[in-house]
Design a protein around this motif. Structure first.
Motif, PDB file in Angstrom:
ATOM      1  N   LYS A  66      36.415  50.082  41.538  1.00 16.47           N
ATOM      2  CA  LYS A  66      37.610  49.489  42.146  1.00 16.47           C
ATOM      3  C   LYS A  66      37.933  50.147  43.487  1.00 16.47           C
ATOM      4  CE  LYS A  66      39.806  48.229  37.759  1.00 16.47           C
ATOM      5  NZ  LYS A  66      40.910  48.523  36.815  1.00 16.47           N
ATOM      6  N   LEU A  72      35.351  49.115  46.026  1.00 12.89           N
ATOM      7  CA  LEU A  72      35.636  47.735  46.426  1.00 12.89           C
ATOM      8  C   LEU A  72      36.736  47.688  47.485  1.00 12.89           C
ATOM      9  CD1 LEU A  72      35.749  44.842  43.894  1.00 12.89           C
ATOM     10  CD2 LEU A  72      37.573  45.043  45.567  1.00 12.89           C
ATOM     11  N   ASP A  73      37.768  48.503  47.309  1.00 17.61           N
ATOM     12  CA  ASP A  73      38.892  48.537  48.255  1.00 17.61           C
ATOM     13  C   ASP A  73      38.467  49.049  49.634  1.00 17.61           C
ATOM     14  OD1 ASP A  73      40.623  47.568  46.347  1.00 17.61           O
ATOM     15  OD2 ASP A  73      41.374  49.553  45.765  1.00 17.61           O
ATOM     16  N   ARG A 104      37.046  46.392  32.683  1.00 16.56           N
ATOM     17  CA  ARG A 104      37.127  45.356  33.720  1.00 16.56           C
ATOM     18  C   ARG A 104      37.185  45.997  35.101  1.00 16.56           C
ATOM     19  NH1 ARG A 104      41.279  42.309  36.258  1.00 16.56           N
ATOM     20  NH2 ARG A 104      40.739  40.111  36.551  1.00 16.56           N
ATOM     21  N   CYS A 149      37.145  43.909  38.316  1.00 11.66           N
ATOM     22  CA  CYS A 149      38.013  43.107  39.182  1.00 11.66           C
ATOM     23  C   CYS A 149      37.906  41.637  38.829  1.00 11.66           C
ATOM     24  CB  CYS A 149      37.636  43.315  40.660  1.00 11.66           C
ATOM     25  SG  CYS A 149      36.040  42.586  41.123  1.00 11.66           S
ATOM     26  N   ASP A 150      38.817  40.874  39.379  1.00 14.15           N
ATOM     27  CA  ASP A 150      38.793  39.428  39.256  1.00 14.15           C
ATOM     28  C   ASP A 150      37.739  38.864  40.197  1.00 14.15           C
ATOM     29  OD1 ASP A 150      40.504  37.045  38.160  1.00 14.15           O
ATOM     30  OD2 ASP A 150      40.161  36.601  40.277  1.00 14.15           O
ATOM     31  N   GLN A 193      37.922  38.553  44.172  1.00 12.11           N
ATOM     32  CA  GLN A 193      37.616  39.631  45.102  1.00 12.11           C
ATOM     33  C   GLN A 193      36.135  39.676  45.506  1.00 12.11           C
ATOM     34  OE1 GLN A 193      40.158  42.619  42.573  1.00 12.11           O
ATOM     35  NE2 GLN A 193      40.019  43.464  44.629  1.00 12.11           N
TER      36      GLN A 193
END
Length: 253
Positions: free
Chosen positions: A191, A194-195, A216, A218-219, A222
């Motif tokens: 996460k 990803l950011d 999980r 991410c959705d 993204q």
């Protein structure tokens, strides 16, 4: 019953089907389809998933990187080779852990200069001999099963970096649940990675679709692009493209 055989025949081709799609195809109600899927699951012929059905168990158990390296080798190499073409001159990229992104490192040829930020020990070992590649190895505890870094130290470093692309491999891609992996700490690090990236590119062979795991990431909103093989079902491809995700298939003409 003919309808049951139709469901199984379609699953053999598609690997994963949604209840609503089966309703439309077979012209029956969602209640009827769910009853059909429950009966077929009781017979051990399929697995029910959230909103659909799959031939394979949708829930992933953790396996070591050595075990994963032996699975879908040709598909992973094809995906990795295509993904390497996304890297441009003087690029700055991030690579997560996993066997498919590990394969990516074998095909990277630095164009002038390349900066690579990674949590994977294997990626570093593949790239370290190229003097044109500047490597930032994230620090922290080593997760033995994936030969990758996890923890707060790595996450702290990521607060101070940015890159153009993030190449990530996953254990599962579910249209509702999103991207997932088997380890919660690895998901948290992913996460943060990803950011820190402008573009997210998922490298996943077709067996990962319709699967979900414990942690999980991410959705799907993204994700910018998914690179996969020809085994992806037309249903999954269509639904991903409806979500404005670019789907690139290896060897597709």
């Amino acid at each position: 019953m003919k309808r049951h055989q139709d469901i199984l025949d379609r699953l053999a081709k598609e690997k994963h089907l949604e209840v609503l799609d089966l309703c439309e195809i077979l012209n029956v109600s969602a209640v009827t389809i769910r009853k059909d899927l429950k009966l077929l699951e009781q017979k051990g012929l399929l697995y029910r998933t959230h909103g659909g059905a799959s031939l394979d168990n949708p829930y992933i158990n953790e396996r070591t990187v050595l075990d994963k390296e032996k699975i879908s080798v040709e598909e992973k190499n094809g995906i990795a080779q295509l993904a390497a073409s996304r890297i441009v001159e003087n690029d700055s990229i991030m690579i997560a852990s996993g066997t498919t992104v590990q394969a990516l490192s074998k095909y990277i040829k630095a164009k002038n200069k390349l900066t690579v930020i990674t949590s994977s020990v294997h990626v570093v070992l593949h790239l370290i001999h190229d003097s044109n590649i500047e490597i930032l190895q994230l620090g922290g505890y080593i997760r033995h099963s994936s030969a990758s870094v996890i923890g707060n130290y790595a996450e702290y470093i990521l607060k101070n970096v940015s890159c153009s692309k993030f190449f990530i491999g996953v254990d599962g891609i579910d249209l509702e649940y999103g991207l997932s992996t088997t380890n919660l700490e690895e998901a948290e690090l992913n996460k943060k990675m990803l950011d820190a990236a402008q573009k997210v590119i998922v490298l996943a062979d077709s067996s990962k679709f319709g699967k979900k795991s414990f942690a999980r990431i991410c959705d799907l909103s993204q994700v910018d692009e998914i690179i996969t093989d020809r085994g992806i079902s037309e249903t999954n491809r269509k639904k991903l493209e409806e979500k404005e995700i670019k789907v690139t298939i290896v060897d597709e003409k």
